[in-house]
Design an enzyme around this catalytic site. Structure first.
Site, PDB file in Angstrom:
ATOM      1  N   ASP A   7       0.694  -1.194   0.002  1.00 31.81           N
ATOM      2  CA  ASP A   7      -0.044   0.018   0.248  1.00 31.81           C
ATOM      3  C   ASP A   7       0.977   1.286   0.031  1.00 31.81           C
ATOM      4  OD1 ASP A   7      -2.188   1.733   0.333  1.00 31.81           O
ATOM      5  OD2 ASP A   7      -2.084   1.574   2.454  1.00 31.81           O
ATOM      6  N   GLU A  68      -2.408  -1.589  -5.264  1.00 26.17           N
ATOM      7  CA  GLU A  68      -3.480  -1.020  -5.713  1.00 26.17           C
ATOM      8  C   GLU A  68      -3.533  -0.027  -6.777  1.00 26.17           C
ATOM      9  OE1 GLU A  68      -6.076   0.095  -2.235  1.00 26.17           O
ATOM     10  OE2 GLU A  68      -6.808   1.740  -3.182  1.00 26.17           O
ATOM     11  N   ASP A 141      -2.676   0.614   7.208  1.00 26.46           N
ATOM     12  CA  ASP A 141      -1.736   0.408   5.903  1.00 26.46           C
ATOM     13  C   ASP A 141      -1.570  -0.915   5.718  1.00 26.46           C
ATOM     14  OD1 ASP A 141      -1.369   3.542   5.830  1.00 26.46           O
ATOM     15  OD2 ASP A 141      -1.389   3.125   7.650  1.00 26.46           O
TER      16      ASP A 141
END
Lengths: 178, 178
Positions: A7, A68, A141
């Protein structure tokens, strides 16, 4: 198969390593966050991130990296520095010769909860359930990084090995003017 | 003083090295562009960019690096990958221990033409004039890189040595949640 979810972020960058052999099961091998010095200039923080990620990759030895896809709907200025940090993540993966898969927030929510507008708490709960953990992984996170790794394991084992692989599928990349 | 201006991009990344001793004069030592493979995945292109920039830095041996501040008014999706490329630029500068200065598009236009809404052709003409070149430097990305280097030389010699130095002046960086 060892999948490292990441992330990206400049202040905190989450990572989560899972081991998966089939869609049925995955376990968390390691997860945590990389932090950079809050008061330092951005170039210095990017180098801190780079150095820490090299270490994470060396220790985790992933076969696949999952990140992502970025969208800048919320805060464009914040988004710039997150994208700069994401560039470092992709560079390290490439330098280590690990294939990168990317997933939209919607794909992650759908994979984990079956609902594209699922709330953060629901995602975190499903991360906990899928990995058989007693409590939700912290900080957020790290949980987010595990979520993208789990999404990767689901979609990878569903036979879409190439579908989400990081390719030059952004049409505007063909425009050599930028 | 040798200033390396860089115009970040994933397809083409411009660079321009100038030598300057006072506000009065600057000359171009080298300029050009780094290109990456159009059909390659982004992580691979970021590594190509990284490898090429390391070479540019090693050959140019700049004392200062100057880059434009990013704004995502035009195309946010394109902006993401430009920011990823910019992250690589900042990383290489930091790894080489070269201080980075950044300037807004408006500062660049004001410095070169005295007019904040100056058109591209006018900027390029002033780059030509300031560097004493017979023709406008090509391609555009190299001219843009020279423009930010010239801006840096102007503002640096005006005594604002610290003012534009890349610092953690983005307030949102203090928010450790991203």
């Amino acid at each position: 198969m060892k999948i490292l979810g990441i992330d990206p972020g400049i202040g905190i960058c989450g990572f989560g390593l899972i081991e998966t052999n089939s869609r049925a099961g995955a376990k968390a091998l390691d997860y945590g966050v990389v932090r950079t010095t809050v008061d330092a200039p951005i170039p210095s923080r990017l180098k801190e991130l780079y150095d820490s990620l090299v270490q994470v990759f060396d220790e985790c030895k992933p076969e696949i990296v999952a990140v992502e896809k970025l969208f800048f709907s919320k805060n464009i200025t914040t988004g710039i520095v997150v994208a700069e940090a994401r560039g470092i993540v992709l560079l390290v993966a490439e330098q280590k010769n690990i294939p990168v898969y990317e997933y939209t927030p919607n794909q992650i929510k759908m994979s984990l909860t079956g609902y594209g507008a699922a709330k953060k708490a629901q995602i975190e709960e499903m991360v906990r359930v899928h990995l058989g953990l007693e409590t939700k992984p912290k900080p957020d996170d790290a949980a987010d990084a595990l979520a993208v790794a789990i999404t990767c394991s689901f979609l990878y084992h569903l036979g879409n090995k190439e579908k989400y692989k990081f390719a030059n599928n952004r049409k505007e990349d063909d425009d050599s003017s930028y």
